[in-house]
Design a protein around this motif. Structure first.
Motif, short mmCIF file in Angstrom:
data_model
loop_
_atom_site.label_atom_id
_atom_site.label_comp_id
_atom_site.label_asym_id
_atom_site.label_seq_id
_atom_site.Cartn_x
_atom_site.Cartn_y
_atom_site.Cartn_z
N LEU A 1 0.82 -1.21 0.00
CA LEU A 1 0.00 0.00 0.00
C LEU A 1 0.86 1.26 0.00
N GLY A 2 1.92 1.25 0.81
CA GLY A 2 2.78 2.42 0.88
C GLY A 2 3.38 2.78 -0.46
N ALA A 3 3.80 1.77 -1.21
CA ALA A 3 4.39 2.02 -2.53
C ALA A 3 3.35 2.56 -3.50
N THR A 4 2.11 2.15 -3.34
CA THR A 4 1.05 2.61 -4.24
C THR A 4 0.69 4.07 -4.00
N VAL A 5 0.67 4.49 -2.74
CA VAL A 5 0.19 5.84 -2.42
C VAL A 5 1.31 6.84 -2.17
N ALA A 6 2.52 6.39 -1.93
CA ALA A 6 3.62 7.31 -1.60
C ALA A 6 3.83 8.32 -2.73
N GLY A 7 3.85 9.60 -2.37
CA GLY A 7 4.08 10.64 -3.35
C GLY A 7 2.97 10.84 -4.35
N SER A 8 1.78 10.31 -4.06
CA SER A 8 0.69 10.36 -5.04
C SER A 8 -0.17 11.62 -4.94
N VAL A 9 0.03 12.41 -3.89
CA VAL A 9 -0.78 13.61 -3.69
C VAL A 9 0.07 14.86 -3.95
N PRO A 10 -0.32 15.71 -4.87
CA PRO A 10 0.42 16.96 -5.08
C PRO A 10 0.51 17.76 -3.78
N ARG A 11 1.65 18.42 -3.57
CA ARG A 11 1.85 19.12 -2.30
C ARG A 11 0.80 20.20 -2.05
N LEU A 12 0.46 20.95 -3.10
CA LEU A 12 -0.54 22.01 -2.93
C LEU A 12 -1.89 21.43 -2.52
N VAL A 13 -2.22 20.26 -3.05
CA VAL A 13 -3.48 19.62 -2.67
C VAL A 13 -3.43 19.19 -1.21
N ALA A 14 -2.30 18.63 -0.79
CA ALA A 14 -2.15 18.21 0.61
C ALA A 14 -2.28 19.40 1.56
N VAL A 15 -1.67 20.53 1.18
CA VAL A 15 -1.78 21.75 1.99
C VAL A 15 -3.22 22.24 2.01
N ALA A 16 -3.87 22.20 0.85
CA ALA A 16 -5.26 22.66 0.77
C ALA A 16 -6.18 21.85 1.67
N VAL A 17 -5.96 20.55 1.74
CA VAL A 17 -6.79 19.70 2.61
C VAL A 17 -6.67 20.17 4.06
N GLY A 18 -5.45 20.43 4.50
CA GLY A 18 -5.25 20.88 5.87
C GLY A 18 -5.87 22.25 6.14
N VAL A 19 -5.72 23.17 5.19
CA VAL A 19 -6.27 24.52 5.36
C VAL A 19 -7.80 24.48 5.40
N VAL A 20 -8.40 23.75 4.49
CA VAL A 20 -9.87 23.63 4.47
C VAL A 20 -10.37 22.97 5.75
N ALA A 21 -9.66 21.92 6.20
CA ALA A 21 -10.08 21.24 7.43
C ALA A 21 -10.02 22.18 8.63
N ALA A 22 -8.95 22.96 8.74
CA ALA A 22 -8.81 23.90 9.85
C ALA A 22 -9.88 24.98 9.79
N ALA A 23 -10.17 25.47 8.57
CA ALA A 23 -11.18 26.51 8.41
C ALA A 23 -12.56 26.02 8.79
N LEU A 24 -12.90 24.80 8.36
CA LEU A 24 -14.21 24.24 8.70
C LEU A 24 -14.32 23.96 10.20
N ALA A 25 -13.22 23.48 10.79
CA ALA A 25 -13.23 23.19 12.23
C ALA A 25 -13.40 24.47 13.04
N ALA A 26 -12.88 25.59 12.51
CA ALA A 26 -13.02 26.87 13.20
C ALA A 26 -14.47 27.33 13.27
N LEU A 27 -15.30 26.79 12.37
CA LEU A 27 -16.72 27.16 12.33
C LEU A 27 -17.59 26.20 13.14
N ALA A 28 -16.97 25.21 13.78
CA ALA A 28 -17.74 24.20 14.52
C ALA A 28 -18.55 24.86 15.63
N PRO A 29 -19.82 24.49 15.77
CA PRO A 29 -20.65 25.10 16.82
C PRO A 29 -20.24 24.64 18.21
#
Length: 251
Positions: A169-197
Motif C-alpha cells: 500500500l505504501g508504494a502505491t500511495v507514496a508521493g501520489s498527492v500533489p503538495r498544494l493539494v495536501a496543503v489545501a486539505v489541511g487549510v480547508v479542514a482547519a477553516a471548517l473546524a473553526a466554524l464548529a458550533p
C-alpha cells in the motif's frame, strides 16, 4: 471516472462500508483516495457523534460513552489504523537495521512495544473525549477528531515522501498527492473546524493543527528510520492525529 474510483478505493480501504471495487487502481486514483480519506471517515464520525449524543441523553457514564464511540470507529475501519499503529511502534522499537525493522512490521503480530503504544494512545483518545464530553462539546469533538486524523493521510502521501518498500500500500500511495493539494486539505479542514458550533473559533482549528503536527513528527521519524512510509505508517499517523486533536478539544 478517476474520482469515482478514488472514492470507492477510499471507502473500500479505510472503512467497512460496502462499495463496488474500483475499476482502475493506479497512482492518480490512489492519490485521490488519500485526499478523500476524510470523506470516507464521515460515516464513522457520524456514528460516533450519535453514540455520544445518545449516551448523554440516556445519562450513561462518560467513560463508557467515549469508549463505545471510539470502539465503533475502530470497528468501522476494521481496526486497520490501530493495527498500523502497533506495527509501526514495533518497527521503530526494533533493531536499528532498516530491513529488520520492516520485517518486524510485516509479520502482523504485536510485540510489547506495539501493545503498550496502542494502549497508551487509546487511553489518551478515550480520556480526552471524556474531557470533551464533560465540557459539553463531546459530539463536535469526536467528529472533528475522527476527521482530523484522516486528513493527515494526504500529507503523509504528498509528493516527495518516499515508500519504505517497493511494493504494498505504501508504494502505491507514496508521493501520489500533489503538495498544494495536501496543503489545501489541511487549510480547508482547519477553516471548517473553526466554524464548529459550541467551540471558540480557535479551538477547532487548533485541534486540526495539532493532529497535523503530531502526525508530521511521526512521519519524519519513519522516513528517517524506515526510509519512507508503509500502510502501517499511514494508519499510525491517523491514530496519533486523532489523539492530538481530541486532547486540544478536551480543554
Amino acid at each position: 471516472m478517476r474520482l469515482g474510483d478514488g472514492l470507492r478505493l477510499a471507502f473500500g480501504t479505510l472503512t467497512t462500508v460496502p462499495v463496488p471495487a474500483p475499476r482502475v487502481i493506479d497512482r492518480p486514483v490512489a492519490g485521490i483516495a488519500m485526499v478523500l480519506g476524510p470523506v470516507a471517515g464521515v460515516p464513522l464520525a457520524a456514528v460516533a457523534g450519535l453514540v455520544v449524543a445518545g449516551g448523554g441523553a440516556l445519562g450513561l457514564p462518560a467513560l463508557a460513552v467515549a469508549a463505545l464511540a471510539l470502539g465503533l470507529v475502530a470497528l468501522g475501519s476494521r481496526g486497520l489504523h490501530l493495527d498500523g499503529l502497533a506495527d509501526t511502534a514495533d518497527g521503530l522499537g526494533a533493531s536499528y537495521d532498516r530491513t529488520k525493522a520492516l520485517d518486524v512490521m510485516r509479520r502482523g503480530d504485536s510485540g510489547p512495544t506495539g501493545v503498550a503504544t496502542l494502549l497508551f494512545v487509546l487511553l489518551v483518545q478515550v480520556g480526552a473525549l471524556v474531557g470533551a464530553i464533560a465540557a459539553g462539546h463531546g459530539i463536535v469533538a469526536v467528529v472533528i477528531g475522527v476527521l482530523a486524523g484522516r486528513c493527515t493521510l494526504s500529507m503523509s502521501c504528498a509528493r516527495g515522501v518516499p515508500s519504505a518498500r517497493p511494493s504494498g500500500l505504501g508504494a502505491t500511495v507514496a508521493g501520489s498527492v500533489p503538495r498544494l493539494v495536501a496543503v489545501a486539505v489541511g487549510v480547508v479542514a482547519a477553516a471548517l473546524a473553526a466554524l464548529a458550533p459550541g467551540l471558540p473559533w480557535w479551538q477547532g482549528a487548533a485541534a486540526v493543527v495539532a493532529a497535523y503536527v503530531v502526525a508530521a513528527v511521526l512521519l519524519a521519524r519513519c522516513v528517517q528510520r524506515l526510509g519512507g512510509i508503509t500502510g502501517d505508517v499511514l494508519g499510525a499517523g491517523v491514530e496519533v492525529g486523532v489523539a492530538a486533536a481530541l486532547l486540544v478539544l478536551a480543554v
